[in-house]
Design a protein around this motif. Structure first.
Motif, PDB file in Angstrom:
ATOM      1  N   UNK A 294     -30.482 -11.447 -62.533  1.00  0.00           N
ATOM      2  CA  UNK A 294     -30.596 -10.049 -62.959  1.00  0.00           C
ATOM      3  C   UNK A 294     -29.926  -9.066 -62.030  1.00  0.00           C
ATOM      4  N   UNK A 295     -29.374  -9.534 -60.914  1.00  0.00           N
ATOM      5  CA  UNK A 295     -28.771  -8.625 -59.931  1.00  0.00           C
ATOM      6  C   UNK A 295     -27.553  -7.920 -60.509  1.00  0.00           C
ATOM      7  N   UNK A 296     -26.715  -8.679 -61.217  1.00  0.00           N
ATOM      8  CA  UNK A 296     -25.510  -8.078 -61.797  1.00  0.00           C
ATOM      9  C   UNK A 296     -25.867  -6.995 -62.798  1.00  0.00           C
ATOM     10  N   UNK A 297     -26.925  -7.239 -63.581  1.00  0.00           N
ATOM     11  CA  UNK A 297     -27.350  -6.248 -64.556  1.00  0.00           C
ATOM     12  C   UNK A 297     -27.807  -4.964 -63.907  1.00  0.00           C
ATOM     13  N   UNK A 298     -28.552  -5.111 -62.783  1.00  0.00           N
ATOM     14  CA  UNK A 298     -29.018  -3.918 -62.070  1.00  0.00           C
ATOM     15  C   UNK A 298     -27.853  -3.140 -61.497  1.00  0.00           C
ATOM     16  N   UNK A 299     -26.906  -3.863 -60.888  1.00  0.00           N
ATOM     17  CA  UNK A 299     -25.727  -3.213 -60.295  1.00  0.00           C
ATOM     18  C   UNK A 299     -24.926  -2.487 -61.363  1.00  0.00           C
ATOM     19  N   UNK A 300     -24.750  -3.151 -62.513  1.00  0.00           N
ATOM     20  CA  UNK A 300     -23.976  -2.543 -63.591  1.00  0.00           C
ATOM     21  C   UNK A 300     -24.695  -1.326 -64.175  1.00  0.00           C
ATOM     22  N   UNK A 301     -26.020  -1.398 -64.228  1.00  0.00           N
ATOM     23  CA  UNK A 301     -26.789  -0.266 -64.718  1.00  0.00           C
ATOM     24  C   UNK A 301     -26.647   0.934 -63.797  1.00  0.00           C
ATOM     25  N   UNK A 302     -26.656   0.675 -62.493  1.00  0.00           N
ATOM     26  CA  UNK A 302     -26.469   1.759 -61.521  1.00  0.00           C
ATOM     27  C   UNK A 302     -25.089   2.375 -61.678  1.00  0.00           C
ATOM     28  N   UNK A 303     -24.075   1.516 -61.860  1.00  0.00           N
ATOM     29  CA  UNK A 303     -22.704   1.994 -62.051  1.00  0.00           C
ATOM     30  C   UNK A 303     -22.596   2.835 -63.317  1.00  0.00           C
ATOM     31  N   UNK A 304     -23.262   2.385 -64.378  1.00  0.00           N
ATOM     32  CA  UNK A 304     -23.253   3.118 -65.643  1.00  0.00           C
ATOM     33  C   UNK A 304     -23.890   4.498 -65.486  1.00  0.00           C
ATOM     34  N   UNK A 305     -24.998   4.559 -64.763  1.00  0.00           N
ATOM     35  CA  UNK A 305     -25.677   5.843 -64.544  1.00  0.00           C
ATOM     36  C   UNK A 305     -24.804   6.808 -63.751  1.00  0.00           C
ATOM     37  N   UNK A 306     -24.088   6.292 -62.769  1.00  0.00           N
ATOM     38  CA  UNK A 306     -23.186   7.141 -61.982  1.00  0.00           C
ATOM     39  C   UNK A 306     -22.048   7.654 -62.862  1.00  0.00           C
ATOM     40  N   UNK A 307     -21.553   6.753 -63.718  1.00  0.00           N
ATOM     41  CA  UNK A 307     -20.491   7.164 -64.641  1.00  0.00           C
ATOM     42  C   UNK A 307     -20.980   8.262 -65.577  1.00  0.00           C
ATOM     43  N   UNK A 308     -22.202   8.148 -66.055  1.00  0.00           N
ATOM     44  CA  UNK A 308     -22.754   9.152 -66.957  1.00  0.00           C
ATOM     45  C   UNK A 308     -22.917  10.499 -66.259  1.00  0.00           C
ATOM     46  N   UNK A 309     -23.277  10.475 -64.984  1.00  0.00           N
ATOM     47  CA  UNK A 309     -23.366  11.716 -64.213  1.00  0.00           C
ATOM     48  C   UNK A 309     -21.994  12.357 -64.087  1.00  0.00           C
ATOM     49  N   UNK A 310     -20.976  11.533 -63.854  1.00  0.00           N
ATOM     50  CA  UNK A 310     -19.609  12.032 -63.743  1.00  0.00           C
ATOM     51  C   UNK A 310     -19.144  12.630 -65.070  1.00  0.00           C
ATOM     52  N   UNK A 311     -19.451  11.947 -66.167  1.00  0.00           N
ATOM     53  CA  UNK A 311     -19.062  12.449 -67.485  1.00  0.00           C
ATOM     54  C   UNK A 311     -19.740  13.780 -67.791  1.00  0.00           C
TER      55      UNK A 311
END
Length: 236
Positions: free
Chosen positions: A30-47
């Motif tokens: 599940x580590x990759x999923x957590x990392x990707x979720x964090x990346x997605x959230x950062x991307x959404x903040x940028x958007x």
């Protein structure tokens, strides 16, 4: 074995809920999923930050400082006095506008008024000027212009970015139907004053370039007309 299968299934469900199903499924921890979720959230903040910038820019692509600068430029470069008769200057202005491939929307010889649109720079100059304008606008509105250049990383966020068309902000200013008007005033039998003004051109540096380009075209046309045709016959 049964417990392993259940673990994998739970991991897959959690990954799907976070939008990162493929990576999480390949990584049972599940580590990759957590990392990707964090990346997605950062991307959404940028958007969201980009969305705030583009919405404000589209509602008002001008600034008070730009307005003041344009007024000063107009006072310095907007008026010219030609030691030529009214007809000569008017005819040369018409030809200069045509040479610059502008679209004339209104023209009246008696009042000496000419309105045209479509003035622009070369594609390379336009791109550079567009970026300068957007960067300056962002700074004056307390936005970080680098936000527009920061790339998103997750594929989900990239799809949302494409749908929102943030690049449209960069091209909107350039595609505006920038116009100009000439107003001639007869000062005497052989002296004419020409007032040149621009519309929908907000960035002061661009206004200054347009003044120089147009006046150069007018000066050249008057010189050519004078040498080829001599004096212009008066027209009623």
């Amino acid at each position: 074995m049964k417990s392993v299968i259940i673990f994998l299934m739970v991991g897959a469900v959690v990954a799907l809920l976070t939008g990162c199903g493929e990576l999480a499924y390949l990584d049972p921890t599940g580590i990759s999923g957590v990392v990707n979720a964090v990346s997605f959230n950062k991307d959404m903040e940028l958007i969201q930050k980009r969305r705030n910038i583009t919405m404000k820019f589209r509602s008002n692509p001008d600034t008070d400082a730009w307005y003041d600068q344009r007024q000063k430029i107009a006072q310095a470069l907007g008026d010219r006095v030609f030691d030529k008769d009214f007809s000569r200057v008017f005819d040369s202005l018409v030809l200069a506008v045509s040479t610059m491939e502008l679209k004339v929307s209104n023209m009246e010889r008696q009042s000496g008024f000419i309105a045209a649109s479509g003035i622009t720079l070369s594609p390379t100059e336009s791109k550079a000027m567009r970026r300068e304008a957007v960067n300056d606008w962002c700074r004056q509105n307390n936005f970080d212009p680098s936000i527009l250049d920061q790339p998103v990383k997750s594929s989900q966020a990239k799809s949302m970015e494409d749908m929102l068309d943030f690049d449209g902000m960069m091209t909107q200013y350039e595609k505006m139907q920038k116009g100009l008007t000439f107003q001639l005033v007869k000062m005497g039998e052989s002296q004419t004053k020409a007032k040149l003004r621009f519309s929908d051109v907000y960035y002061p540096d661009e206004v200054e370039i347009y003044y120089k380009l147009v006046w150069q075209a007018v000066d050249k046309q008057i010189f050519v007309d004078q040498n080829i045709e001599g004096t212009v016959e008066g027209r009623k």
